[in-house]
Write a protein that holds these residues in place. Sequence first.
Motif, PDB file in Angstrom:
ATOM      1  N   SER A 125       0.822  -1.210   0.000  1.00  0.00           N
ATOM      2  CA  SER A 125       0.000   0.000   0.000  1.00  0.00           C
ATOM      3  C   SER A 125       0.861   1.268   0.000  1.00  0.00           C
ATOM      4  O   SER A 125       0.490   2.269  -0.596  1.00  0.00           O
ATOM      5  CB  SER A 125      -0.984  -0.004   1.166  1.00  0.00           C
ATOM      6  N   ASP A 142      -7.196   0.416   3.198  1.00  0.00           N
ATOM      7  CA  ASP A 142      -6.286  -0.735   3.263  1.00  0.00           C
ATOM      8  C   ASP A 142      -6.259  -1.197   4.715  1.00  0.00           C
ATOM      9  O   ASP A 142      -7.063  -0.733   5.529  1.00  0.00           O
ATOM     10  CB  ASP A 142      -4.901  -0.408   2.684  1.00  0.00           C
ATOM     11  N   VAL A 148     -11.902  -5.815   3.890  1.00  0.00           N
ATOM     12  CA  VAL A 148     -10.495  -5.469   4.121  1.00  0.00           C
ATOM     13  C   VAL A 148     -10.142  -5.685   5.596  1.00  0.00           C
ATOM     14  O   VAL A 148      -9.127  -6.299   5.925  1.00  0.00           O
ATOM     15  CB  VAL A 148     -10.198  -4.006   3.707  1.00  0.00           C
ATOM     16  N   GLN A 207      -7.230  -7.042   0.151  1.00  0.00           N
ATOM     17  CA  GLN A 207      -6.074  -6.200   0.465  1.00  0.00           C
ATOM     18  C   GLN A 207      -6.425  -4.719   0.452  1.00  0.00           C
ATOM     19  O   GLN A 207      -5.903  -3.935   1.229  1.00  0.00           O
ATOM     20  CB  GLN A 207      -4.963  -6.472  -0.562  1.00  0.00           C
ATOM     21  N   VAL A 208      -7.315  -4.346  -0.454  1.00  0.00           N
ATOM     22  CA  VAL A 208      -7.647  -2.923  -0.556  1.00  0.00           C
ATOM     23  C   VAL A 208      -9.056  -2.790  -1.143  1.00  0.00           C
ATOM     24  O   VAL A 208      -9.495  -3.626  -1.942  1.00  0.00           O
ATOM     25  CB  VAL A 208      -6.599  -2.173  -1.431  1.00  0.00           C
TER      26      VAL A 208
END
Length: 420
Positions: A273, A301, A370, A376-377
């Motif tokens: 990220s 994130d 998330v 992940q995002v």
Amino acid sequence: MGEWSLMAKVFPFRSLRYDLNKVPIEKVVTQPYDKISKEMQDRYYALHPNNIIRIILGKATPEDSPSNNVYTRAAAYLKEWRGSGVLEQLSAPAFFVYYQRFTVPGTQEVRVRKGFVGAGQLEDYRNKVVFPHERTLTGPKKDRLELLRHTRTQFEQIFMLYEDSEQTIDKELDEIARQKPDIQIEDEYGVQHTVWIVSDPQTVGFIQQQMADKNLIIADGHHRYETALGFRKEMRGERGSDRIPMTFFNINAPGLTILPTHRVLANLPNFDSKSMFAKAAECFDVVNSNKEDGVTIGVVDDGKEMLLRLKPSLDLASLMPDLSMNQRKLDVVVLHRLIIEKCLGISEDAVKKESYITYVRGRDEAVKMVRDGKAQVAFLLNPTRLDQMRDIAYEGNVMPQKSTDFYPKVLSGLTMYTLE
């Protein structure tokens, strides 16, 4: 506005419909065929033996053959239900005033979307009367064409938008809506659907006259619309094959609602990220509120939630030379081109295959995925505005995939259009 001949032509029709004395209407209607999951299909099958699911989305079996399959069975059900009077044809042509009362998902706000159903004249896109805003796929069109060939009946309506800033038609619909409705049901999402049958020639004539100078934009139903164009060609002008049932909603009326579709990404190799935000800093500033002008995108994130705003100084024309000015300004285009492709290196092809991406309607659900480590995002989008969709459709362009989720959907089985 072109010549008189090239305008929306809308007609009342002698609808085929369920006999309300023979079946409970709330147990035989469904959501549109392309919104029906396997679980929903099973549930509709179990609800009632005359549920429209058996026709619009029948179950395939391993024994299916050219002479016995979902399409031949659909035709057999239709014949049987018409024969037994479960489905009957109206004695006079009519429009159907159709109101949907709903709570906007994720809020407490109640809205009413007001429209009417009529048989709309099919127009080739080149005539610039009906405007699409999406590209279609051949698979669904083949399937719908087979169903149409076997049944010669339209069981679902195309969801159409027209412009009427004075809301002249809406005022007329409100007058009709004071009467006792012919149908009133609540669907599985808590949406209340109310229908009034209007066959009085004066009212019908007034609505037709008001629609006569309108252009139409397809909101939902591109595959079915293009299927009907193909069928019309096959039928070589057989009476009635140049019309299909459409539900018309005024783009300028308050009830029309587009929901955002958030993007949630998982299983990205080497996702980092920090590096994503560092790359994003070339095109975006971090801001504190969604009230900012310009395109804003929420990013979630594992650690934090941030709001990115597109830098006003950015030269979008050089970054996206293949798109029109209206397309470049869409939140969803900015997200896909400048973050998903540029910062994360995910190709357009990978997005089409939905390799890493899941589309999620609810904001809370996207954030939770998330937080729970399932993704992940997440990228949180504002809903597409109606004027953005309208301008892109009128200029002859299309919207990106999953960018216009109209809510609620128009139910299937309330009214049907038959060539017979």
